[in-house]
Design an enzyme around this catalytic site. Structure first.
Site, PDB file in Angstrom:
ATOM      1  CG  ASN A 177      -9.518  -2.043   1.834  1.00 37.29           C
ATOM      2  OD1 ASN A 177      -8.846  -3.055   2.023  1.00 37.29           O
ATOM      3  ND2 ASN A 177      -9.454  -0.981   2.629  1.00 37.29           N
ATOM      4  CD  GLU A 178      -9.885  -2.616   6.468  1.00 36.53           C
ATOM      5  OE1 GLU A 178     -10.193  -1.477   6.875  1.00 36.53           O
ATOM      6  OE2 GLU A 178      -8.893  -3.217   6.871  1.00 36.53           O
ATOM      7  CB  CYS A 237      -7.721   2.981   3.611  1.00 33.97           C
ATOM      8  SG  CYS A 237      -8.455   2.096   4.981  1.00 33.97           S
ATOM      9  CD  GLU A 251      -3.001   1.256   2.112  1.00 33.28           C
ATOM     10  OE1 GLU A 251      -3.112   0.343   2.936  1.00 33.28           O
ATOM     11  OE2 GLU A 251      -3.874   2.128   1.917  1.00 33.28           O
TER      12      GLU A 251
HETATM   13  O1  AHR Z   1      -2.720  -1.657   6.285  1.00 34.55           O
HETATM   14  C1  AHR Z   1      -3.101  -0.411   6.722  1.00 34.55           C
HETATM   15  C2  AHR Z   1      -4.598  -0.177   6.610  1.00 34.55           C
HETATM   16  O2  AHR Z   1      -5.277  -1.050   7.448  1.00 34.55           O
HETATM   17  C3  AHR Z   1      -5.205  -0.445   5.268  1.00 34.55           C
HETATM   18  O3  AHR Z   1      -5.136   0.635   4.422  1.00 34.55           O
HETATM   19  C4  AHR Z   1      -6.637  -0.738   5.590  1.00 34.55           C
HETATM   20  O4  AHR Z   1      -7.224  -1.585   4.649  1.00 34.55           O
HETATM   21  C5  AHR Z   1      -6.571  -1.327   6.970  1.00 34.55           C
HETATM   22  O5  AHR Z   1      -7.494  -0.778   7.802  1.00 34.55           O
END
Ligand code: AHR
Length: 654
Positions: free
Chosen positions: A380-381, A253, A48
Site C-alpha cells: 500500500n503506497e 495504511c 479501512e
Molecule cells: O484513506 C486514508 C489513507 O490514505 C490510507 O490509509 C492510505 O493508504 C492513504 O494515504
C-alpha cells in the site's frame, strides 16, 4: 511519465512518419464510434478501519474494550479499564477489581478482570461499560449479551445484568449465573424496555466470592442479514445500497502498519473471538478483530461484492513511528518464506475446498463453500526501496506460480506523480504486474482538469486500480468533480479496471481523515453528496463504452471544465446508460447521437442530482442532496437541458 505512448523521434524518418500517420488515421477512423469493452468491476468501495470504521462502527458490537485488551500502546491513557467503571451500589458494598494476565482464556487474549466481592452491599458490586460514546438502545429491541466467567473454587455466583440510561433509569434487565471454576461462556438476551442514546451496560454480582471476567459482549439481535457477530444494520445497508462491484479491506495504511510488528496479520483475525490476537491500530486506537477476515469475506458475499484483500508487501508504512520514527521496516529475509506462506494460506482459506487445511478453517467458521477470491493487493503506497522490491517480487512470484488465476495488484506510491509513482510504474513494468494501485486526494479543480489523465496511458502496461481517490470535500461541487472524473474512468475502462473512493466510513466522534463518504454516530447514518454520486455510478455501470454519444450543442465532445459525459451498455441487463455532468452555474444543453442499436430504446429511468455548488448533507439536514427520479421523459429527446451543478443519469431499455 512512463506510461505515455512515446515515439522516439530520432528513429523516425519521413517514410516512417507517413506510414505511422496513415496507420493511426486508420485505427482512429475505424475505432471512432465503435464500442470498447470495459471492466465489469469498475466501481467498488474501499473500507479501512480508520475513524472507528470497524470497532465503534460497522462491527455491531456495542461494548468497548469488552476483552480488556486496551493498553497504553494503543493510546497513551488507555488500559484494561478503559470504557469500564467499577460500581459499588448501595451501602456497605466492598470489593476489589484487578486486571490480571496469569491464566487467560487463551494465550492470544491475555487480559481479564478479577472481581473479589467481600460484601455485595444492598445493591451489588460490579462493573459498567460505557460503549463507544454511550450505547444507543431502542425500546422493544432485543440485545444479546455474552460473557466468559470463572469463579474461584467453582462457587456459584449470580449476576444482575441491566441496561441503564444516564439517570440510572432501567432500560432492560436479565441475569447470568457462573457455576464453574473453568472459563465458560454465558449468554442471555435483554429486551429493552426504554430507549436511550447513551446507555451503559451494568453487571452486578449478587454473591460474595472471586470471579474472573472476560470477553464481555452486547450485540443488537438484529444485525445485517442477522449474521451472528455481524455488522451494524443501518451502516451495512448503506454500503450494500451502493451496489459496489468489489470491496477492498482492511485498508490503506492499516494493512502495512506502524512498523513490522504492527503489520495487519490476517491469521490473527480469524477463529473464535476469544482466540483472536488483538492489536493497536495505526490510527491510534485498538483493533478487537471481531471484524476479521472471515467477517470481511462474508460481508463481501452478502453485498455481492468481489473481495479485495490488501496485504503488506513484507514492509511496513514508510511513516512508521511518525516524523521521528523508524521509517519503512522490513520482514527479515529469514522470515519471508513463512510470511509468503501466510499469504498463500489466505488464498487457500478463501478458495480452497473444505478438505484443505485452511479451507477447513473457513468451513469450521460456517462457510464450507469458497469465497471466490480473484484479486489480491500486495503493498500500500509503499516507498519504492530495494527492500520493498525484493519482498514484493518474492510474494508476487509465489502467488503467480501457485495461484496463476489470482490477479495481483501492485502499488505505485501515495500520489499521482513523484518518485514512488515513477519508480513504482517502472518496477511494475519490469516484472509485468497485471494491475497497480494509484492513489490521490486532490482539489475538485484537479479532478476536473485531469479528466484526460488515462487517455494517453500505454495500453500494454499494467491495468490501473484507482484504489483511493477523493476531492477535498463533501460539497455537491466536490461530488460533481468526482463524477466528471468517473466518466473519464468509464471512457478508459479498458485500462482502469477498478476504482474506489476513499475512505468509506467515519464515526463523527473520532474522525482521523476527511473527507469521507459516509459519516455516522451511534444512531444516524449520513450519506454525503459523494455517496450518491458513487451509488449512481455503481448502479449504472456498463461493460461496453460508446464514444461520442453526448455532445455539446455545437457538436463538441464533453470533457472539460463545463461538462463531462459517458455512455455505456450493460450487457448483463441489456440497458444503455448515459451520464452527463454539468459543472457550470447555468443550464446547459446537450445533444445526443445514439448508436443505431439503441435508437428504439425507451428511457426507463432518468435520475438527477442537483443543487447549489456549496450544498452539503449534514446530520441536521441529511437529505439536502438526494438523487431525484424524473419520470416525465419516456423517449430520449434530441437535445436535453441540464440543470446547473448536476449529474443526469439516463437509463434506457429495449
Ligand atoms: O484513506 C486514508 C489513507 O490514505 C490510507 O490509509 C492510505 O493508504 C492513504 O494515504
Amino acid at each position: 511519465m512512463k506510461n505515455k505512448f512515446i515515439i522516439e523521434p530520432k528513429l523516425m524518418n519521413f517514410k516512417g512518419e507517413f506510414c505511422l500517420t496513415v496507420l493511426l488515421f486508420l485505427i482512429v477512423g475505424l475505432s471512432k464510434g465503435q464500442p470498447k469493452a470495459i471492466s465489469p468491476n469498475l466501481f467498488g468501495v474501499f473500507f479501512e478501519d480508520l475513524s472507528y470504521a470497524a470497532d465503534g462502527g460497522l462491527y455491531a458490537e456495542l461494548l468497548q474494550n469488552g476483552s480488556f485488551e486496551y493498553s497504553p500502546t494503543d493510546h497513551n491513557s488507555w488500559n484494561s479499564f478503559t470504557s469500564w467503571d467499577f460500581l459499588a451500589r448501595g451501602n456497605y458494598g466492598y470489593g476489589i477489581l484487578d486486571a490480571e494476565t496469569t491464566s487467560p482464556i487463551n494465550k492470544n487474549n491475555t487480559h481479564y478482570l478479577t472481581l473479589r466481592i467481600e460484601n455485595t452491599g444492598k445493591l451489588g458490586i460490579g462493573i459498567a461499560n460505557n460503549g463507544f460514546d454511550g450505547i444507543a438502545i431502542d425500546a422493544g429491541k432485543k440485545y444479546r449479551f455474552s460473557v466468559w466467567l470463572r469463579s474461584k473454587g467453582g462457587k456459584p455466583m449470580n449476576f444482575k445484568l441491566s441496561l441503564e440510561g444516564n439517570r440510572q433509569n432501567m432500560l432492560g434487565r436479565s441475569k447470568v449465573s457462573c457455576k464453574s471454576s473453568d472459563w465458560q461462556r454465558y449468554e442471555t438476551v435483554i429486551t429493552a424496555t426504554g430507549s436511550s442514546d447513551s446507555a451503559r451496560l451494568i453487571l452486578l454480582a449478587e454473591d460474595t466470592g472471586t470471579v474472573d471476567i472476560d470477553m464481555v459482549s452486547l450485540f443488537p439481535e438484529e444485525t445485517f442479514k442477522n449474521r451472528p457477530n455481524g455488522m451494524r444494520k443501518d451502516l451495512a445497508d448503506a454500503i450494500a445500497a451502493l451496489h459496489p462491484k468489489f470491496m477492498r479491506f482492511p485498508g490503506g495504511c492499516l494493512t502495512h502498519g506502524d512498523g513490522v510488528a504492527n503489520i495487519y496479520y490476517w491469521k490473527n483475525t480469524i477463529g473464535p473471538l476469544e482466540t483472536r490476537k488483538q492489536q493497536r491500530n495505526i490510527w491510534n486506537y485498538h483493533q478487537s478483530f471481531g471484524l476479521g477476515y472471515f467477517e470481511y469475506f462474508q460481508f463481501c458475499e452478502d453485498i455481492g461484492a468481489q473481495p479485495l484483500p490488501v496485504l503488506a508487501a513484507g514492509v511496513s508504512c514508510q511513516n512508521s513511528g511518525g516524523v521521528r520514527g523508524t521509517g519503512q521496516q522490513c520482514v527479515p529475509m529469514e522470515d519471508m518464506p513463512q510470511y509468503i506462506q501466510d499469504i498463500l494460506d489466505l488464498i487457500e482459506y478463501a478458495n480452497g475446498d473444505a478438505s484443505t487445511t485452511w479451507g477447513a478453517k473457513r468451513a469450521a467458521a460456517g462457510h464450507p463453500a469458497p469465497f471466490h477470491l480473484q484479486f489480491i493487493g500486495i503493498g500500500n503506497e509503499d516507498k519504492q526501496t530495494d527492500d520493498f522490491r525484493v519482498r514484493f517480487k518474492m510474494i508476487y512470484d509465489a502467488i503467480k506460480s501457485q495461484y496463476p488465476e489470482i490477479t495481483v495488484i501492485g502499488t505505485v506510491g501515495p500520489n499521482y506523480h513523484g518518485e514512488d509513482y515513477d519508480l513504482g510504474w517502472q518496477f511494475a513494468d519490469s516484472i509485468h504486474v497485471p494491475m497497480v494501485d494509484e492513489h490521490y486526494y486532490e482539489s475538485p479543480k484537479w479532478f476536473i482538469q485531469n479528466q484526460g489523465r488515462y487517455d494517453s496511458y500505454n495500453r500494454h502496461h499494467s491495468k490501473v486500480y484507482i484504489g483511493e481517490y477523493a476531492s477535498h470535500g463533501n460539497t455537491l461541487f466536490n461530488a460533481l468533480a468526482e463524477a466528471a472524473y468517473m466518466t473519464a474512468m468509464e471512457r478508459n475502462g479498458d485500462l482502469v479496471s477498478m476504482a474506489s473512493y476513499a475512505p468509506l466510513l467515519a464515526n463523527v466522534q473520532h474522525i482521523s481523515w476527511r473527507p469521507d463518504m459516509i459519516y455516522f454516530d451511534n444512531r444516524q447514518v449520513l450519506k454525503t453528496a459523494n455517496y450518491y454520486i458513487q451509488q449512481l455510478f455503481c448502479m449504472n455501470s456498463g461493460t461496453l463504452y460508446y464514444p461520442s454519444v453526448v455532445k455539446s450543442e455545437s457538436g463538441g465532445a464533453l470533457q472539460d471544465s463545463v461538462m463531462a459525459a459517458s455512455a455505456v451498455e450493460n450487457q448483463e441487463d441489456g440497458s444503455f446508460i448515459i451520464k452527463i455532468v454539468n459543472l457550470a452555474a447555468t443550464d446547459k444543453r446537450v445533444k445526443f447521437s445514439l448508436p443505431k442499436k439503441f435508437r428504439t430504446y425507451k428511457v426507463a429511468l432518468k435520475t438527477v442530482v442537483s443543487g447549489q455548488a456549496d450544498w452539503m448533507n449534514s446530520m441536521e439536514e441529511p437529505d439536502r442532496i438526494l438523487p431525484r427520479v424524473d419520470s416525465t421523459v419516456e423517449v430520449l429527446p434530441i437535445t436535453l437541458e441540464l440543470l446547473p451543478y448536476s449529474l443526469t443519469v439516463i437509463k434506457m431499455h429495449k
